[in-house]
Design a protein around this motif. Structure first.
Motif, mmCIF file in Angstrom:
data_model
loop_
_atom_site.group_PDB
_atom_site.id
_atom_site.type_symbol
_atom_site.label_atom_id
_atom_site.label_comp_id
_atom_site.label_asym_id
_atom_site.label_seq_id
_atom_site.Cartn_x
_atom_site.Cartn_y
_atom_site.Cartn_z
ATOM 1 N N ALA A 43 -18.849 78.232 26.448
ATOM 2 C CA ALA A 43 -19.051 77.655 25.116
ATOM 3 C C ALA A 43 -20.257 78.248 24.393
ATOM 4 N N ASN A 44 -20.934 79.202 25.029
ATOM 5 C CA ASN A 44 -22.170 79.762 24.465
ATOM 6 C C ASN A 44 -23.175 78.666 24.136
ATOM 7 N N ALA A 45 -23.328 77.759 25.088
ATOM 8 C CA ALA A 45 -24.246 76.632 24.930
ATOM 9 C C ALA A 45 -25.158 76.572 26.149
ATOM 10 N N SER A 46 -26.315 75.995 25.958
ATOM 11 C CA SER A 46 -27.198 75.779 27.105
ATOM 12 C C SER A 46 -26.688 74.572 27.892
ATOM 13 N N LYS A 47 -27.093 74.489 29.149
ATOM 14 C CA LYS A 47 -26.714 73.312 29.935
ATOM 15 C C LYS A 47 -27.285 72.051 29.310
ATOM 16 N N ARG A 48 -28.454 72.163 28.743
ATOM 17 C CA ARG A 48 -29.075 71.003 28.087
ATOM 18 C C ARG A 48 -28.192 70.502 26.940
ATOM 19 N N THR A 49 -27.701 71.430 26.128
ATOM 20 C CA THR A 49 -26.810 71.049 25.028
ATOM 21 C C THR A 49 -25.543 70.408 25.571
ATOM 22 N N LEU A 50 -24.988 71.006 26.612
ATOM 23 C CA LEU A 50 -23.777 70.466 27.222
ATOM 24 C C LEU A 50 -24.009 69.032 27.690
ATOM 25 N N TYR A 51 -25.111 68.813 28.397
ATOM 26 C CA TYR A 51 -25.399 67.470 28.900
ATOM 27 C C TYR A 51 -25.818 66.502 27.792
ATOM 28 N N ASN A 52 -26.293 67.002 26.661
ATOM 29 C CA ASN A 52 -26.570 66.122 25.525
ATOM 30 C C ASN A 52 -25.277 65.537 24.969
ATOM 31 N N HIS A 53 -24.203 66.300 25.066
ATOM 32 C CA HIS A 53 -22.907 65.841 24.559
ATOM 33 C C HIS A 53 -22.112 65.071 25.613
ATOM 34 N N PHE A 54 -22.203 65.528 26.871
ATOM 35 C CA PHE A 54 -21.412 64.928 27.958
ATOM 36 C C PHE A 54 -22.292 64.800 29.194
ATOM 37 N N ARG A 55 -22.496 63.571 29.643
ATOM 38 C CA ARG A 55 -23.404 63.325 30.768
ATOM 39 C C ARG A 55 -22.898 63.865 32.093
ATOM 40 N N SER A 56 -21.572 64.070 32.185
ATOM 41 C CA SER A 56 -21.010 64.553 33.443
ATOM 42 C C SER A 56 -19.704 65.294 33.192
ATOM 43 N N LYS A 57 -19.260 66.009 34.196
ATOM 44 C CA LYS A 57 -17.991 66.727 34.127
ATOM 45 C C LYS A 57 -16.847 65.724 33.983
ATOM 46 N N GLU A 58 -16.960 64.593 34.658
ATOM 47 C CA GLU A 58 -15.926 63.558 34.584
ATOM 48 C C GLU A 58 -15.787 63.023 33.156
ATOM 49 N N ILE A 59 -16.899 62.777 32.490
ATOM 50 C CA ILE A 59 -16.865 62.276 31.113
ATOM 51 C C ILE A 59 -16.263 63.323 30.181
ATOM 52 N N LEU A 60 -16.592 64.589 30.407
ATOM 53 C CA LEU A 60 -16.006 65.666 29.619
ATOM 54 C C LEU A 60 -14.501 65.692 29.808
ATOM 55 N N LEU A 61 -14.030 65.603 31.039
ATOM 56 C CA LEU A 61 -12.588 65.594 31.305
ATOM 57 C C LEU A 61 -11.914 64.397 30.641
ATOM 58 N N GLU A 62 -12.526 63.229 30.733
ATOM 59 C CA GLU A 62 -11.963 62.030 30.105
ATOM 60 C C GLU A 62 -11.807 62.224 28.596
ATOM 61 N N GLU A 63 -12.787 62.841 27.966
ATOM 62 C CA GLU A 63 -12.730 63.104 26.527
ATOM 63 C C GLU A 63 -11.591 64.072 26.197
ATOM 64 N N ILE A 64 -11.463 65.116 26.997
ATOM 65 C CA ILE A 64 -10.396 66.091 26.779
ATOM 66 C C ILE A 64 -9.036 65.413 26.917
ATOM 67 N N VAL A 65 -8.863 64.626 27.956
ATOM 68 C CA VAL A 65 -7.589 63.924 28.183
ATOM 69 C C VAL A 65 -7.293 62.963 27.037
ATOM 70 N N SER A 66 -8.292 62.242 26.569
ATOM 71 C CA SER A 66 -8.065 61.283 25.474
ATOM 72 C C SER A 66 -7.675 61.984 24.177
ATOM 73 N N ILE A 67 -8.155 63.190 23.964
ATOM 74 C CA ILE A 67 -7.792 63.930 22.759
ATOM 75 C C ILE A 67 -6.351 64.388 22.809
ATOM 76 N N TYR A 68 -5.912 64.847 23.966
ATOM 77 C CA TYR A 68 -4.587 65.451 24.091
ATOM 78 C C TYR A 68 -3.491 64.483 24.466
ATOM 79 N N LEU A 69 -3.805 63.210 24.666
ATOM 80 C CA LEU A 69 -2.763 62.217 24.963
ATOM 81 C C LEU A 69 -2.281 61.531 23.723
#
Length: 69
Positions: A43-69
């Motif tokens: 994503a051309n983002a720092s890990k800090r930026t990534l964690y500012n948006h999503f606290r964990s990989k699980e939360i990121l996956l949940e967001e992706i799933v909720s968008i595509y369902l």
């Protein structure tokens, strides 16, 4: 003296980039083999930026799933 008010930055483009990269990496290598480092780099983002948006990989996956369902 008044404190200057900072303009709030629009972070929606970076958030969307992270979501797209997360989906791509999850599809390519799978959830368990994927790392937040891989997603941040894609994503051309720092890990800090990534964690500012999503606290964990699980939360990121949940967001992706909720968008595509």
């Amino acid at each position: 003296m008044e404190k200057s008010k900072r303009k709030k930055r629009d972070t929606s483009k970076k958030r969307n980039s992270i979501l797209i990269s997360g989906l791509k990496i999850f599809q390519e290598v799978g959830y368990y083999e994927c790392s937040m480092d891989m997603i941040a780099q894609s994503a051309n983002a720092s890990k800090r930026t990534l964690y500012n948006h999503f606290r964990s990989k699980e939360i990121l996956l949940e967001e992706i799933v909720s968008i595509y369902l």
